[in-house]
Design a protein around this motif. Sequence first.
Motif, PDB file in Angstrom:
ATOM      1  N   SER A  48       4.065  -2.754   1.479  1.00 52.83           N
ATOM      2  CA  SER A  48       3.065  -2.961   0.432  1.00 52.83           C
ATOM      3  C   SER A  48       3.681  -3.746  -0.714  1.00 52.83           C
ATOM      4  CB  SER A  48       2.531  -1.622  -0.078  1.00 52.83           C
ATOM      5  OG  SER A  48       3.582  -0.833  -0.584  1.00 52.83           O
ATOM      6  N   GLN A  49       2.803  -4.403  -1.445  1.00 52.17           N
ATOM      7  CA  GLN A  49       3.243  -5.186  -2.594  1.00 52.17           C
ATOM      8  C   GLN A  49       3.182  -4.309  -3.833  1.00 52.17           C
ATOM      9  OE1 GLN A  49       0.922  -8.715  -3.399  1.00 52.17           O
ATOM     10  NE2 GLN A  49       2.782  -9.893  -3.737  1.00 52.17           N
ATOM     11  N   LYS A  50       4.292  -4.280  -4.585  1.00 49.95           N
ATOM     12  CA  LYS A  50       4.377  -3.412  -5.758  1.00 49.95           C
ATOM     13  C   LYS A  50       4.905  -4.185  -6.952  1.00 49.95           C
ATOM     14  CE  LYS A  50       5.408   0.864  -3.275  1.00 49.95           C
ATOM     15  NZ  LYS A  50       6.360   1.963  -3.163  1.00 49.95           N
ATOM     16  N   TRP A  52       4.575  -4.263 -11.665  1.00 50.26           N
ATOM     17  CA  TRP A  52       3.664  -4.515 -12.780  1.00 50.26           C
ATOM     18  C   TRP A  52       3.610  -5.999 -13.118  1.00 50.26           C
ATOM     19  CZ3 TRP A  52       0.489  -0.793 -14.111  1.00 50.26           C
ATOM     20  CH2 TRP A  52       0.865   0.518 -13.912  1.00 50.26           C
ATOM     21  N   LYS A  55       5.744  -9.065  -8.587  1.00 49.59           N
ATOM     22  CA  LYS A  55       5.341  -8.361  -7.365  1.00 49.59           C
ATOM     23  C   LYS A  55       6.383  -8.574  -6.278  1.00 49.59           C
ATOM     24  CE  LYS A  55       1.157  -7.117  -8.699  1.00 49.59           C
ATOM     25  NZ  LYS A  55       0.744  -5.753  -8.823  1.00 49.59           N
ATOM     26  N   TRP A  57       7.558  -7.034  -2.203  1.00 51.39           N
ATOM     27  CA  TRP A  57       7.102  -6.299  -1.034  1.00 51.39           C
ATOM     28  C   TRP A  57       8.120  -5.212  -0.733  1.00 51.39           C
ATOM     29  CZ3 TRP A  57       2.449  -7.072   1.248  1.00 51.39           C
ATOM     30  CH2 TRP A  57       1.764  -8.241   0.916  1.00 51.39           C
ATOM     31  N   GLU A  58       7.650  -3.993  -0.581  1.00 56.76           N
ATOM     32  CA  GLU A  58       8.507  -2.854  -0.288  1.00 56.76           C
ATOM     33  C   GLU A  58       8.041  -2.229   1.021  1.00 56.76           C
ATOM     34  OE1 GLU A  58      11.084  -2.440  -2.257  1.00 56.76           O
ATOM     35  OE2 GLU A  58      10.319  -3.946  -3.643  1.00 56.76           O
ATOM     36  N   SER A  77      13.261  -4.198   0.905  1.00 56.62           N
ATOM     37  CA  SER A  77      12.472  -5.063   0.036  1.00 56.62           C
ATOM     38  C   SER A  77      12.379  -6.441   0.679  1.00 56.62           C
ATOM     39  CB  SER A  77      13.134  -5.210  -1.343  1.00 56.62           C
ATOM     40  OG  SER A  77      13.264  -3.958  -1.970  1.00 56.62           O
ATOM     41  N   GLU A 112      12.926  -2.809  -5.101  1.00 55.85           N
ATOM     42  CA  GLU A 112      13.265  -1.406  -5.341  1.00 55.85           C
ATOM     43  C   GLU A 112      14.510  -0.954  -4.585  1.00 55.85           C
ATOM     44  OE1 GLU A 112       9.876   1.096  -4.674  1.00 55.85           O
ATOM     45  OE2 GLU A 112       8.741   0.161  -6.288  1.00 55.85           O
TER      46      GLU A 112
END
Length: 124
Positions: A48-50, A52, A55, A57-58, A77, A112
């Motif tokens: 998913s893309q995370k 704030w 962006k 991808w994790e 990541s 992350e």
Amino acid sequence: MALTRKKVLVSLAAAVALLVIGFAGYVWLALHWSFSGGERVGYVQKISQKGWVVKTWEGELQLISVPGAAPEKFLFSVREDAVAERINAVVGKKVALSYEQHKGVPSTIFGETEYFVSGIRVVE
């Protein structure tokens, strides 16, 4: 007196500039110099893309374990959208992810985890 104050301000500005340039160089080095690399084989459970502002991808790879061993997850990541799209297309299939480990990245703004996936191939 004004000349001394001017020297102090110039010295302070030079020190701040040197710190900023040094930090930027450290970040560049941490992101571009790989500590280790390799492949992990398993099943992509999610991606998913995370973030704030920036962006990233994790994802999570369920590693194939030896019978009787506890299952293990590999968190990763992805910085490139093209690689993330290829991973998204094969979620649930057995894959091999090529990755590089970047130790010392100073923030989670770039990802992350310290494992950055750069390629994928389907294994079956």
